[in-house]
Motif scaffolding. Structure first.
Motif, PDB file in Angstrom:
ATOM      1  N   PRO A  46       0.800  -1.236   0.000  1.00 14.11           N
ATOM      2  CA  PRO A  46       0.000   0.000   0.000  1.00 14.11           C
ATOM      3  C   PRO A  46       0.829   1.279   0.000  1.00 14.11           C
ATOM      4  O   PRO A  46       0.330   2.341  -0.397  1.00 14.11           O
ATOM      5  N   PHE A  47       2.087   1.206   0.448  1.00 13.07           N
ATOM      6  CA  PHE A  47       2.911   2.421   0.533  1.00 13.07           C
ATOM      7  C   PHE A  47       3.709   2.653  -0.744  1.00 13.07           C
ATOM      8  O   PHE A  47       4.377   3.667  -0.871  1.00 13.07           O
ATOM      9  N   LEU A  48       3.640   1.732  -1.696  1.00 12.70           N
ATOM     10  CA  LEU A  48       4.349   1.902  -2.952  1.00 12.70           C
ATOM     11  C   LEU A  48       3.628   2.930  -3.818  1.00 12.70           C
ATOM     12  O   LEU A  48       2.411   2.880  -3.982  1.00 12.70           O
ATOM     13  N   ARG A  49       4.376   3.875  -4.368  1.00  6.85           N
ATOM     14  CA  ARG A  49       3.795   4.962  -5.174  1.00  6.85           C
ATOM     15  C   ARG A  49       3.909   4.657  -6.664  1.00  6.85           C
ATOM     16  O   ARG A  49       4.818   3.942  -7.107  1.00  6.85           O
ATOM     17  N   TRP A  50       2.980   5.223  -7.441  1.00  6.78           N
ATOM     18  CA  TRP A  50       2.974   5.060  -8.899  1.00  6.78           C
ATOM     19  C   TRP A  50       2.396   6.335  -9.511  1.00  6.78           C
ATOM     20  O   TRP A  50       1.235   6.668  -9.289  1.00  6.78           O
ATOM     21  N   GLN A  59      -1.100   5.993  -5.514  1.00  3.86           N
ATOM     22  CA  GLN A  59      -0.856   4.735  -4.819  1.00  3.86           C
ATOM     23  C   GLN A  59      -0.860   3.607  -5.827  1.00  3.86           C
ATOM     24  O   GLN A  59      -1.770   3.499  -6.653  1.00  3.86           O
ATOM     25  N   ALA A  60       0.153   2.741  -5.790  1.00  3.00           N
ATOM     26  CA  ALA A  60       0.324   1.726  -6.829  1.00  3.00           C
ATOM     27  C   ALA A  60      -0.868   0.786  -6.899  1.00  3.00           C
ATOM     28  O   ALA A  60      -1.349   0.460  -7.987  1.00  3.00           O
ATOM     29  N   ALA A 174      -7.714   3.240   0.660  1.00  4.65           N
ATOM     30  CA  ALA A 174      -7.533   4.688   0.790  1.00  4.65           C
ATOM     31  C   ALA A 174      -6.047   4.977   0.686  1.00  4.65           C
ATOM     32  O   ALA A 174      -5.211   4.064   0.736  1.00  4.65           O
ATOM     33  N   ASP A 175      -5.694   6.261   0.521  1.00  7.36           N
ATOM     34  CA  ASP A 175      -4.285   6.623   0.461  1.00  7.36           C
ATOM     35  C   ASP A 175      -3.605   6.205   1.755  1.00  7.36           C
ATOM     36  O   ASP A 175      -3.972   6.656   2.850  1.00  7.36           O
ATOM     37  N   ALA A 176      -2.616   5.312   1.658  1.00  7.03           N
ATOM     38  CA  ALA A 176      -2.043   4.665   2.839  1.00  7.03           C
ATOM     39  C   ALA A 176      -1.434   5.649   3.836  1.00  7.03           C
ATOM     40  O   ALA A 176      -1.779   5.611   5.030  1.00  7.03           O
TER      41      ALA A 176
END
Length: 478
Positions: A46-50, A59-60, A174-176
């Motif tokens: 969940p904390f990986l960004r894209w 959020q990926a 949701a946004d982590a």
């Protein structure tokens, strides 16, 4: 009297608590690697960004319920594209069938969430209470301050793991980073706390308390896979052609010196001690066996200590055991009709999904002919039909579409309340992530020969991106 005793006897034998012993070996190392990978992905994904550009979440992996979207890296799924999830479920089923055809319940032994979290909870239990013998001795003994402290610490760590398991799950919706901050400051939605509570309880109960009972009594897969397996599927097998007759090390040495039969199995029960479901693999194939291979590691360790060949317990088939007894060579048929069919089905479904993703459109158009009236004859003799057109924009920015219609010679289209291009094509602007409905009037000049009904094609062209979508309907004439 005998009848009365049989009536009082319980239908099922009472279950005994299973105390799995720690073991080292190849299969245990494989399970540790899979555990770290699976839990790492679950907790950290969940904390990986894209970066998807402006106006889109970064959020990926995100199930954006509020905006009816599901994001998976570069893939964006809309609610009407639920068939992708259906395809994923079909793929998962075929992969499960394929794994079963190759190696039985290998999914249960290595990848099942119940197995992964139970292994983690067992590692915590061993850290606080010691290995099998220590835990059994401590449970049989009286309550002391040391026993209370160890069990309290174990359950507290279990609860923390279960709580973070539930917390990680809600982060996918949701946004982590934002949700973590809201959870910490008690400003998160009530539903987030409710789901964390539910998943905390279920993880704690299933992985910490129930353990093997979930695999034996609650999970339907052992019953299903028994109907799907065949004689060529590899399963954790006790090779009784080598192991029997079972005797002690000293007896085996004496019997072999006298050229009498002696099996390699010395009844050490290490295979039973390490089994997470508490079965004896030497009793043959059993529904409780999850094919984790830990008994193989335990048996190989013992075989090395007594200077006997490893592999007394291994992934094998009963047919091969019988072949070796008959003096024949074992046969391993991993590639056969069943595995080829499953592989082909996986390729077919996966290929169809990839093709659909690669060719799908980010716009859409639908046309509905108005029925009252079906047509109107104007004063100059031309014929007019009215349509309701809905344009769909799946992109996060506004898009202008030029509308044209193809059909009989001289056919033209007008829309109500829109602008037009230099060549008089109506322009319909659709807002981000939304649809727009307009009324269109299609006219064919007088003097053009018309059937009672002919097909016409509406085309909407994105003036910036160049994407084109079409829809067909009928033009009605007198």
């Amino acid at each position: 009297m005998a009848l009365a005793e049989s009536e009082d006897a319980p239908l099922f034998a009472p279950s005994k608590k299973v105390y799995p012993q720690s073991v080292s070996g190849s299969f245990r190392r494989i399970k540790w690697v899979i555990l770290v990978l699976c839990l790492g992905i679950y907790y950290l994904l969940p904390f990986l960004r894209w970066d998807r550009g402006p106006n889109l979440p970064n959020q990926a992996v995100l199930a954006d319920i509020a905006n009816n979207r599901f994001y998976f890296f570069f893939i964006e799924i809309w609610p009407q594209e639920v068939y992708y999830f259906t395809g994923l479920l079909i793929l998962a089923a075929f992969f499960l069938f394929l794994m079963n055809a190759v190696a039985g319940r290998v999914w249960c032994g290595y990848l099942c969430p119940q197995t992964v979290w139970t292994d983690l909870f067992l590692a915590v239990e061993r850290a606080f209470e010691g290995d099998r013998r220590e835990r059994m001795k401590r449970d049989e003994g009286p309550w002391t301050a040391d026993k209370l402290a160890r069990k309290t610490g174990k359950h507290l760590v279990w609860l923390v793991i279960a709580w973070w398991t539930g917390g990680a799950w809600v982060l996918y919706f949701a946004d982590a980073p934002t949700l973590v901050r809201e959870l910490a400051t008690f400003t998160a939605p009530l539903s987030a706390y409710a789901w964390i509570g539910i998943l905390t309880f279920t993880t704690y109960a299933l992985a910490g308390i129930m353990r093997e009972q979930v695999c034996t009594f609650m999970c339907p897969w052992p019953r299903i896979q028994a109907a799907l397996t065949d004689d060529d599927a590899l399963n954790v097998t006790y090779r009784y052609d080598r192991g029997d007759p079972r005797v002690s090390v000293k007896q085996a040495t004496r019997l072999r010196a006298a050229n009498e039969p002696a099996g390699d199995c010395i009844d050490c029960f290490q295979c039973v001690a390490v089994c997470p479901t508490g079965i004896d693999i030497r009793d043959g194939s059993q529904m409780d066996c999850i094919q984790c291979g830990l008994c193989i590691d335990a048996c190989d360790t013992v075989m090395l200590k007594i200077s006997r060949p490893t592999g007394l317990i291994a992934y094998d088939t009963d047919d091969n055991v019988k072949r070796r007894i008959a003096g024949q060579k074992p046969v391993y048929r991993l590639i056969r009709a069943r595995t080829l069919i499953y592989t082909a089905l996986i390729g077919l479904v996966g290929g169809a999904m990839i093709y659909q993703l690669a060719t799908r459109s980010t716009a859409g158009i639908s046309v509905l002919h108005e029925r009252t009236p079906l047509f109107v004859t104007l004063s100059d003799g031309s014929t007019r039909n009215a349509y309701t057109i809905r344009l769909l924009n799946k992109r996060p920015d506004s898009r202008p579409f030029a509308l044209t219609v193809a059909g009989p010679p001289g056919i033209r289209v007008e829309t109500v309340g829109t602008q037009a291009t230099a060549d008089l094509r109506p322009i319909i602007t659709v807002e981000p992530d939304s649809s727009r409905e307009i009324r269109a009037l299609v006219t064919v000049p007088a003097g053009i020969p018309l059937d009672k009904s002919q097909t016409i094609t509406f085309t909407a062209s994105d003036l910036f991106a160049g994407e084109v979508v079409t829809a067909r309907d009928h033009f009605i004439a007198p």
